[in-house]
Design a protein around this motif. Structure first.
Motif, mmCIF file in Angstrom:
data_model
loop_
_atom_site.group_PDB
_atom_site.id
_atom_site.type_symbol
_atom_site.label_atom_id
_atom_site.label_comp_id
_atom_site.label_asym_id
_atom_site.label_seq_id
_atom_site.Cartn_x
_atom_site.Cartn_y
_atom_site.Cartn_z
ATOM 1 N N VAL A 1 28.060 8.258 -18.955
ATOM 2 C CA VAL A 1 27.511 7.799 -18.898
ATOM 3 C C VAL A 1 27.164 7.234 -20.255
ATOM 4 O O VAL A 1 26.682 8.013 -20.541
ATOM 5 C CB VAL A 1 26.814 8.470 -17.590
ATOM 6 N N GLU B 1 23.540 5.039 -19.703
ATOM 7 C CA GLU B 1 21.838 5.057 -18.912
ATOM 8 C C GLU B 1 21.217 4.075 -19.601
ATOM 9 O O GLU B 1 20.855 3.587 -20.844
ATOM 10 C CB GLU B 1 21.208 6.501 -19.027
ATOM 11 N N THR C 1 22.090 4.430 -13.999
ATOM 12 C CA THR C 1 23.345 4.470 -15.142
ATOM 13 C C THR C 1 23.979 2.613 -15.451
ATOM 14 O O THR C 1 23.379 1.838 -14.391
ATOM 15 C CB THR C 1 24.064 5.276 -13.880
ATOM 16 N N GLU D 1 29.833 4.059 -16.737
ATOM 17 C CA GLU D 1 30.303 5.923 -16.044
ATOM 18 C C GLU D 1 32.425 5.248 -16.446
ATOM 19 O O GLU D 1 32.126 4.484 -16.162
ATOM 20 C CB GLU D 1 29.567 6.328 -15.516
#
Length: 82
Positions: free
Chosen positions: A38, A40, A46, A49
């Motif tokens: 992921v 971030e 997020t 991903e």
């Protein structure tokens, strides 16, 4: 770099999730075959991903994701310098 290209980069920077971004492992993407990753943002949101078991998309995980993160983190600094 043309003024239009610079303007476009500034627009992309302004619209993007806040830097710095980082790559983290994601528990919700874990599978028997592998672990997902992921990206971030600085607020823990997020950004993207990907599952490491995409097979032929493994270059996306190995090359593209780290490049995206580094470029996102460098863009505000580069725009300031320009």
């Amino acid at each position: 770099m043309t003024p239009d290209e610079l303007t476009r980069l500034r627009e992309l920077d302004a619209k993007a999730s806040p830097a710095p971004w980082e790559i983290t492992h994601s528990r919700h993407l874990e599978t028997m075959e592998g672990v997902g990753l992921v990206i971030e943002d600085s607020e823990g949101g997020t950004v993207a991903e990907a599952d490491s078991d995409f097979g032929h998309h493994s270059l996306f995980i190995d090359d593209a994701l780290p490049l995206m993160v580094e470029l996102r983190n460098a863009l505000p600094i580069l725009l300031t310098e320009i």
